[in-house]
Design an enzyme around this catalytic site. Structure first.
Site, PDB file in Angstrom:
ATOM      1  N   LYS A 172      32.790 -18.670   1.296  1.00 31.60           N
ATOM      2  CA  LYS A 172      34.171 -18.574   0.787  1.00 31.60           C
ATOM      3  C   LYS A 172      34.554 -17.109   0.649  1.00 31.60           C
ATOM      4  O   LYS A 172      33.782 -16.309   0.119  1.00 31.60           O
ATOM      5  CB  LYS A 172      34.287 -19.244  -0.592  1.00 31.60           C
TER       6      LYS A 172
HETATM    7  O1  G3P Z   1      38.284 -23.649  -7.018  1.00 23.24           O
HETATM    8  C1  G3P Z   1      39.333 -23.019  -7.700  1.00 23.24           C
HETATM    9  C2  G3P Z   1      39.117 -23.095  -9.164  1.00 23.24           C
HETATM   10  O2  G3P Z   1      37.784 -22.942  -9.514  1.00 23.24           O
HETATM   11  C3  G3P Z   1      39.954 -22.041  -9.849  1.00 23.24           C
HETATM   12  O3  G3P Z   1      41.121 -22.601 -10.234  1.00 23.24           O
HETATM   13  O4  G3P Z   1      42.797 -23.310 -11.893  1.00 23.24           O
HETATM   14  O5  G3P Z   1      40.645 -24.574 -11.726  1.00 23.24           O
HETATM   15  O6  G3P Z   1      40.650 -22.276 -12.715  1.00 23.24           O
HETATM   16  P1  G3P Z   1      41.281 -23.233 -11.729  1.00 23.24           P
END
Ligand code: G3P
Length: 214
Positions: free
Chosen positions: A86
């Site tokens: 990634k």
């Molecule tokens: O994979 C993305 C995620 O880990 C970050 O976004 O909004 O879930 O903190 P969030």
């Protein structure tokens, strides 16, 4: 249609991976920190995830310059054939993605917030793109519309949309119904997907009837 688990927390991941319904695990430095881990723990986490049934493990590079990201990506890919690297959708990240793709590394361009970045991820040779739905919405952008635009842009390509930063089941339903192919969900949302109160009640009713008749 493919589901992944967005976490580095082994205790949360284990029962969900055991269902066999989730194709793998996606991680990033934020998720590592939430699990009390650092990027130094990625090899062990990778081995653990594969041993617990993850068919694909998405591991994220750190670094701000192209050479550093490329080096990190090569090191992560060397862990196994199950690794997809990634890389954030920055100028340096996309440049590093192109160089890593040219050497055969499978890649996911992450932290995507706009449909235009789908064009760049395709040009960079990535296999996946991860729009951050929840964060797009929080930033005042129309995450749902941006992701549908990505899908239209990518129609004639093999670049796969893998939606991340998902906050509710309804978002998964709406985007899956619109043809978006893959989602990565945190353990809490995974449990909400798995456990429907009405399905559980119906199963209990069947058991009760069978028990009464036995
Ligand atoms: O994979 C993305 C995620 O880990 C970050 O976004 O909004 O879930 O903190 P969030």
């Amino acid at each position: 249609m493919t589901l992944y688990l967005d976490s580095a927390d082994r205790d949360a991941l284990a029962p969900l991976l055991a269902t066999g319904l989730f194709a793998g695990v996606t991680t990033n430095p934020l998720l590592l920190a939430r699990a009390g881990l650092t990027s130094a723990d990625l090899p062990a986490l990778h081995d653990w995830a594969v041993a617990h049934g993850a068919r694909t493990v998405f591991l994220q590079t750190l670094g701000t310059d192209v050479d550093q990201i490329v080096r990190e990506g090569e090191n992560l890919r060397a862990l196994s054939e199950r690794v997809v690297v990634k890389v954030p959708a920055t100028r340096a990240g996309l440049t590093a993605t192109r160089r890593l793709a040219d050497s055969g590394v499978p890649l996911l361009v992450t932290a995507v917030y706009r449909a235009s970045q789908a064009l760049l991820a395709q040009a960079a040779g990535a296999q996946y793109i991860a729009p951050y739905l929840g964060r797009m919405t929080a930033a005042g952008r129309s995450g749902y519309e941006e992701i549908l635009a990505m899908r239209r842009i990518l129609t004639e390509t093999t670049l796969e949309i893998l939606v991340a930063s998902i906050k509710d089941v309804e978002a998964v339903i709406a985007l899956a119904a619109a043809g978006v192919p893959s989602f990565t969900v945190g353990p809490e949302l995974a449990a909400k997907l798995l456990d429907d109160d009405l399905s559980n009640a119906a199963a209990q009713e069947f058991e009760a009837i069978a028990l009464a008749g036995s």
